[in-house]
Design an enzyme around this catalytic site. Structure first.
Site, mmCIF file in Angstrom:
data_model
loop_
_atom_site.group_PDB
_atom_site.id
_atom_site.type_symbol
_atom_site.label_atom_id
_atom_site.label_comp_id
_atom_site.label_asym_id
_atom_site.label_seq_id
_atom_site.Cartn_x
_atom_site.Cartn_y
_atom_site.Cartn_z
ATOM 1 N N ASP A 195 -3.982 -8.676 -39.649
ATOM 2 C CA ASP A 195 -4.245 -9.617 -38.557
ATOM 3 C C ASP A 195 -5.748 -9.850 -38.414
ATOM 4 O O ASP A 195 -6.558 -9.012 -38.832
ATOM 5 C CB ASP A 195 -3.706 -9.066 -37.236
HETATM 6 N N1 URA Z 1 0.634 -4.466 -38.260
HETATM 7 C C1 URA Z 1 0.027 -5.296 -37.380
HETATM 8 O O1 URA Z 1 0.512 -5.499 -36.273
HETATM 9 N N2 URA Z 1 -1.103 -5.885 -37.742
HETATM 10 C C2 URA Z 1 -1.704 -5.686 -38.948
HETATM 11 O O2 URA Z 1 -2.757 -6.257 -39.225
HETATM 12 C C3 URA Z 1 -1.063 -4.824 -39.852
HETATM 13 C C4 URA Z 1 0.101 -4.229 -39.485
#
Ligand code: URA
Length: 231
Positions: A103
């Site tokens: 993310d």
């Molecule tokens: N899970 C998430 O919520 N975000 C990420 O970036 C990776 C795994």
């Protein structure tokens, strides 16, 4: 293989740049100026010099990046800064892309490569590649929360596979998952009425986060790391 193909595959020059450099007599193979961009070369055995620079041919590259906050895991995005912008042009020309997504606000270990087959293999659900993340949450987690997370929680109609949660204190720890659903950890914490405030990937399969990399820094994988990843 063709000289112009070799130079474009390893990110040194586009075909038109090669044609121009050849015309200007600035490309040599084993010390002899090349006359045609389509000249056949053996990249393993012959020495190619492009505009004064010896070319190291390799088709695939494998990079580890320490992803900083605020970058999206994409090769292009009209609005947001992408992780590709943190890499030198050479790698972008080679077609490097992020292997999986983090993310925008997630930090840490990101693998980038132009090896599509390996990336596909690592991301395939049946490969069960484990990924460990250091996390912090807004509210203390109870033992019951930890048990629920480990057993599997419903994240919008999908029940997550068993995973491991090791608390460092009531609001932080390490979570290790073997799948990669969109926003998985964020949604898992929401399923136990909590909220992620910090998320950093620490491992990806056999690949361990290199803590000597500053945020935004990258390096090529060592031969040993590359081998481990391919196994
Ligand atoms: N899970 C998430 O919520 N975000 C990420 O970036 C990776 C795994």
């Amino acid at each position: 293989m063709r000289l112009d193909k070799m130079l474009s595959e390893c990110g040194v020059a586009t075909r038109s740049e090669t044609a121009k450099a050849v015309r200007a007599g600035r490309v040599t193979v084993d010390g002899v100026p090349v006359r045609k961009p389509e000249t056949k070369v053996d990249p393993e055995r012959q020495t190619v010099i492009y505009c004064g620079m010896q070319v190291r041919y390799r088709k695939y590259v494998y990079l580890m990046l320490n992803k900083p906050d605020g970058y999206v895991s994409a090769t292009e995005d009209g609005r947001e800064a992408t992780v590709l912008e943190l890499l030198p042009e050479e790698y972008r020309k080679m077609g490097v892309f992020p292997c999986g997504r983090l993310d925008k606000h997630t930090l840490g270990l990101m693998l980038l490569t132009n090896d599509g087959a390996l990336s596909h293999r690592l991301l395939a659900p049946k490969s069960h590649v484990s990924k460990a993340y250091a996390f912090s949450v807004k509210f203390p987690l109870s033992q019951k929360d930890v048990e629920s997370l480990e057993a599997g929680v419903d994240i919008g109609g999908y029940v997550t596979k068993p995973c491991s949660v090791k608390l460092v204190d009531a609001q932080s720890g390490i979570i290790t998952i073997t799948e990669g659903k969109y926003h998985q950890i964020k949604l898992m914490m929401e399923a136990v009425h909590n909220q992620i405030t910090y998320l950093e990937r620490r491992s990806f399969g056999p690949l361990l986060f290199d803590e000597s990399l500053a945020r935004g820094e990258w390096r090529e994988l060592t031969e040993e790391e590359e081998r481990a990843l391919k196994q």
